[in-house]
Design a protein around this motif. Structure first.
Motif, PDB file in Angstrom:
ATOM      1  N   ASN A   7      10.024  48.211  38.164  1.00  0.00           N
ATOM      2  CA  ASN A   7       9.206  48.995  39.097  1.00  0.00           C
ATOM      3  C   ASN A   7       9.891  49.286  40.425  1.00  0.00           C
ATOM      4  N   LYS A   8      11.191  49.051  40.530  1.00  0.00           N
ATOM      5  CA  LYS A   8      11.959  49.456  41.706  1.00  0.00           C
ATOM      6  C   LYS A   8      12.108  50.972  41.654  1.00  0.00           C
ATOM      7  N   VAL A   9      12.013  51.629  42.804  1.00  0.00           N
ATOM      8  CA  VAL A   9      12.111  53.086  42.877  1.00  0.00           C
ATOM      9  C   VAL A   9      13.240  53.464  43.833  1.00  0.00           C
ATOM     10  N   TYR A  10      14.071  54.402  43.394  1.00  0.00           N
ATOM     11  CA  TYR A  10      15.141  54.944  44.232  1.00  0.00           C
ATOM     12  C   TYR A  10      14.965  56.449  44.310  1.00  0.00           C
ATOM     13  N   ILE A  11      15.020  56.969  45.528  1.00  0.00           N
ATOM     14  CA  ILE A  11      14.956  58.410  45.751  1.00  0.00           C
ATOM     15  C   ILE A  11      16.287  58.788  46.395  1.00  0.00           C
ATOM     16  N   GLY A  12      17.046  59.606  45.710  1.00  0.00           N
ATOM     17  CA  GLY A  12      18.367  59.965  46.220  1.00  0.00           C
ATOM     18  C   GLY A  12      19.022  60.973  45.314  1.00  0.00           C
ATOM     19  N   TYR A  13      20.350  60.975  45.322  1.00  0.00           N
ATOM     20  CA  TYR A  13      21.035  61.922  44.457  1.00  0.00           C
ATOM     21  C   TYR A  13      22.110  61.216  43.649  1.00  0.00           C
ATOM     22  N   VAL A  14      22.292  61.726  42.447  1.00  0.00           N
ATOM     23  CA  VAL A  14      23.228  61.143  41.493  1.00  0.00           C
ATOM     24  C   VAL A  14      24.650  61.527  41.878  1.00  0.00           C
ATOM     25  N   THR A  15      25.543  60.530  41.896  1.00  0.00           N
ATOM     26  CA  THR A  15      26.948  60.809  42.177  1.00  0.00           C
ATOM     27  C   THR A  15      27.827  60.666  40.945  1.00  0.00           C
ATOM     28  N   LYS A  16      27.324  59.962  39.932  1.00  0.00           N
ATOM     29  CA  LYS A  16      28.115  59.791  38.718  1.00  0.00           C
ATOM     30  C   LYS A  16      27.204  59.440  37.554  1.00  0.00           C
ATOM     31  N   ILE A  17      27.534  60.013  36.400  1.00  0.00           N
ATOM     32  CA  ILE A  17      26.892  59.645  35.145  1.00  0.00           C
ATOM     33  C   ILE A  17      28.015  59.165  34.244  1.00  0.00           C
ATOM     34  N   SER A  18      27.857  57.987  33.666  1.00  0.00           N
ATOM     35  CA  SER A  18      28.927  57.416  32.850  1.00  0.00           C
ATOM     36  C   SER A  18      29.140  58.209  31.573  1.00  0.00           C
ATOM     37  N   GLU A  19      30.282  58.001  30.978  1.00  0.00           N
ATOM     38  CA  GLU A  19      30.594  58.596  29.683  1.00  0.00           C
ATOM     39  C   GLU A  19      29.616  58.043  28.650  1.00  0.00           C
TER      40      GLU A  19
END
Length: 121
Positions: A7-19
């Motif tokens: 239930n932790k929430v993060y609001i931000g932007y993605v910098t990397k998506i793994s392979e």
């Protein structure tokens, strides 16, 4: 906006998506974080990162932001991923405070607005 199984929430932007092979994860730079209340699932914001990010930008340390603040989240721990709109968020997650105080939605909107102005410089 990402909600994890805890239930932790993060609001931000993605910098990397793994392979796709191996342990899948994403890396984000959070602007805000908090948690979903276990009883009513409303989001409570507990940490605001935008002021710290602005300071890194002002001191020409943009490249350090991801290194210092980036959060790696294993994909198998993610429960929900959704777009975040501060106005919509405020309508669902906040009641009006008295007229002399900003609502949480207004505070978030101001934070995003000034953050992106700084980032675009």
């Amino acid at each position: 906006m990402i909600t994890t199984k805890s239930n932790k929430v993060y609001i931000g932007y993605v910098t990397k998506i793994s392979e796709p092979l191996g342990e899948s994860h994403i890396r984000i730079i959070p602007n805000f974080s908090g948690y979903r209340n276990k009883d009513n699932l409303r989001i409570d914001i507990t940490t605001i990162y935008t002021d710290v990010i602005k300071e890194y930008i002002k001191s020409n340390r943009k490249k350090e932001i991801d290194e210092k603040l980036g959060i790696i989240i294993p994909v198998n721990e993610i429960l929900i991923v959704s777009k975040f709109d501060s106005d919509i968020f405020g309508r669902f997650n906040n009641s009006e405070n008295d007229k002399n105080n900003l609502t949480l939605s207004q505070k978030l909107y101001k934070g995003f607005e000034s953050f992106f102005k700084e980032l675009s410089r």
